[in-house]
Scaffold this motif. Sequence first.
Motif, PDB file in Angstrom:
ATOM      1  N   MET A 286       0.845  -1.197   0.000  1.00 23.07           N
ATOM      2  CA  MET A 286       0.000   0.000   0.000  1.00 23.07           C
ATOM      3  C   MET A 286       0.873   1.236   0.000  1.00 23.07           C
ATOM      4  O   MET A 286       1.806   1.361   0.805  1.00 23.07           O
ATOM      5  N   SER A 287       0.576   2.152  -0.914  1.00 26.72           N
ATOM      6  CA  SER A 287       1.216   3.474  -0.917  1.00 26.72           C
ATOM      7  C   SER A 287       0.197   4.486  -0.399  1.00 26.72           C
ATOM      8  O   SER A 287      -0.889   4.123   0.062  1.00 26.72           O
ATOM      9  N   GLU A 360       6.584   8.726  -5.843  1.00 31.73           N
ATOM     10  CA  GLU A 360       7.534   9.822  -5.980  1.00 31.73           C
ATOM     11  C   GLU A 360       7.781  10.077  -7.462  1.00 31.73           C
ATOM     12  O   GLU A 360       8.029   9.135  -8.233  1.00 31.73           O
ATOM     13  N   ASP A 361       7.696  11.343  -7.858  1.00 30.28           N
ATOM     14  CA  ASP A 361       8.017  11.769  -9.227  1.00 30.28           C
ATOM     15  C   ASP A 361       7.196  11.032 -10.284  1.00 30.28           C
ATOM     16  O   ASP A 361       7.687  10.740 -11.381  1.00 30.28           O
ATOM     17  N   TYR A 469       7.092   5.852   8.450  1.00 28.56           N
ATOM     18  CA  TYR A 469       7.651   5.744   7.101  1.00 28.56           C
ATOM     19  C   TYR A 469       6.894   4.803   6.182  1.00 28.56           C
ATOM     20  O   TYR A 469       7.271   4.682   5.011  1.00 28.56           O
ATOM     21  N   ASN A 470       5.857   4.147   6.658  1.00 23.65           N
ATOM     22  CA  ASN A 470       5.058   3.352   5.732  1.00 23.65           C
ATOM     23  C   ASN A 470       4.386   4.286   4.725  1.00 23.65           C
ATOM     24  O   ASN A 470       3.870   5.338   5.087  1.00 23.65           O
ATOM     25  N   THR A 471       4.409   3.925   3.461  1.00 16.53           N
ATOM     26  CA  THR A 471       3.880   4.682   2.309  1.00 16.53           C
ATOM     27  C   THR A 471       4.724   5.922   1.998  1.00 16.53           C
ATOM     28  O   THR A 471       4.320   6.746   1.185  1.00 16.53           O
ATOM     29  N   ARG A 472       5.915   6.051   2.618  1.00 15.01           N
ATOM     30  CA  ARG A 472       6.753   7.229   2.396  1.00 15.01           C
ATOM     31  C   ARG A 472       8.166   6.795   2.016  1.00 15.01           C
ATOM     32  O   ARG A 472       8.596   5.678   2.337  1.00 15.01           O
ATOM     33  N   PRO A 473       8.916   7.686   1.358  1.00 14.53           N
ATOM     34  CA  PRO A 473      10.323   7.366   1.110  1.00 14.53           C
ATOM     35  C   PRO A 473      11.029   7.067   2.430  1.00 14.53           C
ATOM     36  O   PRO A 473      10.797   7.739   3.444  1.00 14.53           O
TER      37      PRO A 473
END
Length: 578
Positions: A286-287, A360-361, A469-473
């Motif tokens: 999951m993001s 990201e991006d 930091y789950n779903t994050r860089p």
Amino acid sequence: MNNLDVSSRCVCVDTGSFRLPHGCAVVSLSGLTKCILSIGAWINTELKGLETIAPLVHSVDETPEPISTQVQGTIPSWINGHLLRNGPGKFEFGNTHYNHWFDGMAMLHQFKLEKGQVTYMSQFLQSDAYKKNNESNRIVMSEFGTLSLPDPCKNFFQRFLSRFEMIEPTDNASVSFVKYKGDYYASTETNFMHRVNPETTTHNHHPSLQHKFIAVNGATAHPHYDPDGTTYNVGNSYGSKGTLYNIIRVPPEKTDAKDTLQGATILSSIVPANKSHPSYYHSFAMSENYVVFIEQPIKMDLLKIMTCKLRGKALSEGIYWDPKQETVFHLVDKHTGEVSSVKYHTKAISVFHQINAFEEDGFLMLDICCSDDGQAINNYLIQNLRKSGDALDKVYNTLCRTFPRRFVLPLNVTSETPTGQNLNTRPSSEATCVKLCKDKVLCQHEDLHGDDLHEFGGLEFPQINYGKYNTRPYRYFYGCGFRHLVGDSLLKMDLKDKTLKIWYQKGFYPSEPVFVPSPDAVEEDDGVILSVVLIPSQDKGTFLLVLDAKTFTELGRANVPVNMPYGFHGTFNASAQI
């Protein structure tokens, strides 16, 4: 190149003196010549003289009242809460025994950490399966790898007719702990859960049934959580609409004290590529904006599963690996429930646990632990785990290793997106993603590790600083190294330069690492790692290990004077700071 297993599953590095196995292609990469076999996994170094771990898969007694432990070193006084662990703890009833590691009766373990001290207690989950088996003193409820035999007290005709009955789903919730609306549940992969009080490990004798609230026949033991407490899970359904993979969403708030899963809804459904042979899955990713369902070539033959009792076979006999099938990543929008028409394909891989996923991006980074062979699930028979000598070495050396990999999925694929070229424009990434046609993108992973990870047998049971930091860089993840059939080391991977930190002591077998952040944490790895370590060569050789997550050095350990079996998953429930 000594002691190399050149089976058809593997990949090897050629120094110029090694003869290529039949069927290899030679590719030059960064000055190294690699021979790539049909499946394409790195070759595994054969190990000899593995220590027996039979004591880790034997029945143990429960410890229903808290007992003190002997602390060595220092356990930080700020760690206040309960480490909960789940896994099989009883492998026979009377003269009947289970065949598969997944079948053992659930044992719930609790380590209470408070002001630098630790107590321990454990109880068998009082599931219907446990109680029925106990009352009859034999296995009367079938499990994943064990088919219960007909009651010998019945006559021949009654025993014959019982073969035509459907197998009753087990409520032996021996996999993990999940959290819904602030409550903890012991869980497995059927639609049965048991609500657990983390303070006492007591639990409801009547499990919460997911199918009472949502039309699914099961769900994973690895849900994901949004910051507001909304929970997502995936579960199959077999009904009038055929077989479906369902994305489940459970709201974060209770309507009253008795509320369990009220308000749970099916966010979206995905149709399997083959409705009669859907994929087996243990987790999903999951993001921030997407649920990622991984449809892998570990397949379930539903006809075989439905007729297993008639055929006298265990349910596990209906699960098989089909390396001819590609793996497909399905994206579901968490806000709208829309299933993306673009499907992301890669070669046949098997996945049990994901690490993290983030956007990201214009790309979605999908980090997972995977191998190029999906037959491991059928190799974890209890008889294999209890072997010794050459027989144990042979079992281990035929298993394919699991490694952390990243797939990069482009999110904005349209009719204008060019085909036949790598869409991954991230300069630091070696992963590729190529649009083949309107709705198909072919993805090739990049490794999230250096060559040194091969020395530790790959990595499984991955964990991160989930809360922040789950779903994050992110930069760090933790796991177990597998130079045995169970974890034999603890590993910390730094994604910045793909370097490892290792905790290892010969003959010690640590469990899944659990990250607990320090109360004043600033950096991602400010905190500790908790892991239960077992020593099969010592009677009652068990301790709770506490590592500094930043340096990966030992802070302290709490020795527990009991025997424990090797378990699966756990969680940390923080208490209010004292």
